[in-house]
Scaffold this motif. Structure first.
Motif, PDB file in Angstrom:
ATOM      1  N   GLY A 419       0.844  -1.126  -0.076  1.00 59.65           N
ATOM      2  CA  GLY A 419       0.008  -0.017  -0.185  1.00 59.65           C
ATOM      3  C   GLY A 419       0.764   1.306   0.017  1.00 59.65           C
ATOM      4  N   ASP A 420       2.182   1.140   0.144  1.00 65.15           N
ATOM      5  CA  ASP A 420       3.061   2.460   0.008  1.00 65.15           C
ATOM      6  C   ASP A 420       3.040   3.073  -1.339  1.00 65.15           C
ATOM      7  OD1 ASP A 420       3.493   2.099   2.694  1.00 65.15           O
ATOM      8  OD2 ASP A 420       5.789   1.402   2.327  1.00 65.15           O
ATOM      9  N   ALA A 421       2.951   4.343  -1.332  1.00 66.57           N
ATOM     10  CA  ALA A 421       3.224   4.912  -2.429  1.00 66.57           C
ATOM     11  C   ALA A 421       4.550   4.927  -3.040  1.00 66.57           C
ATOM     12  CB  ALA A 421       3.105   6.465  -2.405  1.00 66.57           C
ATOM     13  N   LEU A 422       4.733   4.332  -4.455  1.00 65.86           N
ATOM     14  CA  LEU A 422       6.135   3.888  -4.898  1.00 65.86           C
ATOM     15  C   LEU A 422       6.492   5.027  -5.703  1.00 65.86           C
ATOM     16  CD1 LEU A 422       5.588   0.247  -5.506  1.00 65.86           C
ATOM     17  CD2 LEU A 422       6.654   1.216  -3.660  1.00 65.86           C
ATOM     18  N   PHE A 423       7.830   5.256  -5.887  1.00 70.33           N
ATOM     19  CA  PHE A 423       8.483   6.237  -6.825  1.00 70.33           C
ATOM     20  C   PHE A 423       8.287   5.486  -8.265  1.00 70.33           C
ATOM     21  CE2 PHE A 423      12.145   7.301  -9.415  1.00 70.33           C
ATOM     22  CZ  PHE A 423      12.264   8.545  -9.650  1.00 70.33           C
TER      23      PHE A 423
END
Length: 574
Positions: A419-423
């Protein structure tokens, strides 16, 4: 919910004398220094501790070096990471424990004006083990508003409560009684689980009592102090003006005594009354017989300072240039210093990961499963670049298979949680091209145009010779000494360039629409080197509509392309 038991009660109850300065005497003889070190090797640390206090109090270089390494490590970021299995992702429970440890370390600030210390102040105290061999901190626990046991603060354990037991291990001496009568009073730290953080810094193999690095500096400190005393004595003898009086030959002893008394008093009074015939002279001090840096007293001080730098910093260039200020030498010395800082930081991290965090989790979860851990990294740009270049060669260019977990750990990058926003890397946009035409072996027109000093084109491909300007510039549009292709590379004809440009123009509307739908810009990307044209350099990094409307190629052998960049992360070259 965990219950607060005896762990919230203090074990060591210091007295007022533990917070009062004790002056053991500044004039240590060689025998007194040796006696203090012998007592420390046997496990009676009180005399040795007093010696170390005096050393740190009277030796500026020692205090400065210890201050430097303590604060250098203390200000490093302590990053709490969740337990992550190899090749996997941290579980929800592991992330919860990591968040709990993070808050437990930083939310309670302690009382800086008292002996109850915050976490960072406790790390400062534990770092004292680097110089003295060991340091012990007691944890004061409390129950927070949610019912969890967390550190309320930390207190350094005074040295008179510590000694070596029969097995040569560091132990508690609860009564603080003298060492000779403390044998029945010794207790192991295991008797008080979760109450103490014990830092033992081993600088050499052998008994714990011989591990303090300051033991190696004690004889040099003694020489430093003797050298300082000798230097002061010589300054008094040869640096002050000499009062010289010549009395008459027939002067009586009473007159001579009166004369001597007046000469003595002239050190504090600028007058004197002498018998008639007395000649008085004031000889300005010239420090005769002092040989500068080669003088034994100054030599002793210099050797002691150098040894202090080498022991704690690994070098002495930061404090003594000695005409060796070359950048290469400074970088080497800095790398050596950073190596030692990493050792000091690793010592502190081991205490936190092996003692504090396991007790914190076990007291609140009842087990030591999925323990979080702390990472501390000292920025090393040169080494980071070397590792990145090596990994790019092995895994990018050569294509060797490698696990992502290895790369995360090698570069100390936390694995992203679910669920983390990824680069997002910029997406390359393929430039539409017609079927490849046969390449010509002729050199680029720009190179042909530069073959003659008169500026006229020579050796151009027939289909381009007509377009050469009077100054020798071909229709590729570069207008400079740089070109987009080396002299031995294949060139393209005017028809090939026109076909590429037409295909790119036809594809542009669709590319703009696709980028807009994805919330991205269409950005010009040029290959920047000594062959890049001024036209492509000016467009590099600019989005559609900002300095360009026609897509690449814009000249013969143009290497520019289009990429898509998220609008939120796009930055204009301006």
């Amino acid at each position: 919910m965990p219950k607060a038991k005896t762990i919230t009660r203090p074990v060591i109850r210091p007295e007022a004398r533990d917070f009062t300065a004790h002056f053991s005497g500044r004039d240590y003889s060689p025998a007194a220094v040796g006696g203090a070190l012998d007592a420390g090797a046997r496990g009676d640390f009180t005399l040795q501790h007093d010696l170390f206090n005096t050393m740190e109090d009277t030796w500026p270089r020692l205090r400065a070096n210890l201050h430097k390494i303590k604060h250098a490590v203390r200000k490093l970021p302590f990053n709490v990471q969740p337990f992550t299995p190899k090749g996997g992702a941290p579980s929800a429970a592991a992330q919860e424990k990591a968040a709990f440890v993070e808050s437990a370390l930083w939310l309670d600030a302690g009382a800086p004006a008292h002996s109850n210390l915050a976490f960072l102040d406790a790390t400062f105290e534990l770092m004292d083990a680097v110089a003295r061999g060991f340091a012990v901190v007691e944890i004061d626990w409390k129950v927070d508003a949610q019912g969890y046991l967390v550190p309320a603060g930390y207190r350094r354990v005074p040295v008179r409560y510590l000694a070596l037991d029969a097995a040569g291990e560091l132990a508690l001496k609860l009564s603080g009684a003298p060492f000779a009568s403390a044998a029945p009073d010794l207790h192991g730290f295991a008797d008080y689980p979760g109450k103490f953080l014990v830092g033992v810094f081993r600088s050499k193999s052998g008994p714990l009592g011989e591990g303090a690095q300051l033991r190696a500096l004690a004889p040099l400190w003694l020489g430093h102090m003797l050298g300082w005393e000798w230097l002061l004595q010589k300054t008094e003898l040869f640096g002050s003006p000499i009062r010289w009086a010549t009395y008459p030959t027939g002067a009586t002893q009473a007159e001579i005594d009166t004369l001597v008394s007046m000469l003595r008093n002239m050190g504090t009074a600028a007058w004197g009354a002498f018998p008639q015939g007395t000649q008085l002279q004031l000889q300005q001090g010239t420090i005769p017989g002092v040989a500068g840096p080669s003088e034994p007293s100054e030599r002793l001080m210099a050797l002691a300072n150098r040894a202090c730098d080498l022991l704690f910093l690994g070098q002495n260039l930061t404090s003594e240039q000695s005409g060796q200020g070359a950048r290469a030498a400074a970088e080497v010395h800095r790398e050596v210093e950073l190596d030692l800082y990493e050792n000091y930081a690793a010592f502190l991290v081991d205490i936190i990961n092996d003692q504090l965090i396991p007790n914190l989790i076990e007291l609140n979860w009842g087990s030591r499963d999925e323990l979080p851990f702390v990472e501390v990294e000292i920025p090393r740009p040169n080494r980071d670049q070397e590792k990145a270049d090596r990994d790019k060669l092995l895994f990018g260019d050569l294509g060797l298979p490698v696990s992502l977990q290895y790369l995360y750990e090698r570069h100390k990058v936390p694995a992203p949680a679910k669920g983390d926003a990824l680069f997002q890397r910029p997406k390359p946009v393929a430039v539409a091209t017609p079927p490849a035409a046969s390449a010509k072996a002729a050199p680029c027109a720009c190179y042909g145009a530069r073959q003659r000093e008169d500026g006229h084109a020579e050796g151009l491909a027939p289909e381009r010779s007509a377009g050469v300007s009077g100054h020798g510039h071909p229709p590729c549009g570069c207008g400079s000494s740089h070109c987009d292709v080396p002299i031995d590379a294949a060139s393209e004809s005017a028809a090939e360039l026109a076909a590429r440009q037409q295909a790119a123009a036809n594809a542009l509307p669709g590319q703009i629409a696709a980028a807009e739908a994805a919330g991205e810009y269409l950005v010009w990307e040029s290959v920047l080197d000594n062959r890049t044209t001024s036209a492509c350099s000016a467009r590099h990094g600019r989005r559609y509509g900002d300095g360009w409307f026609n897509p690449p190629p814009i000249h013969y052998n143009c290497r520019s392309t289009l990429i898509r960049v998220p609008k939120a992360s796009y930055k204009s070259p301006d």
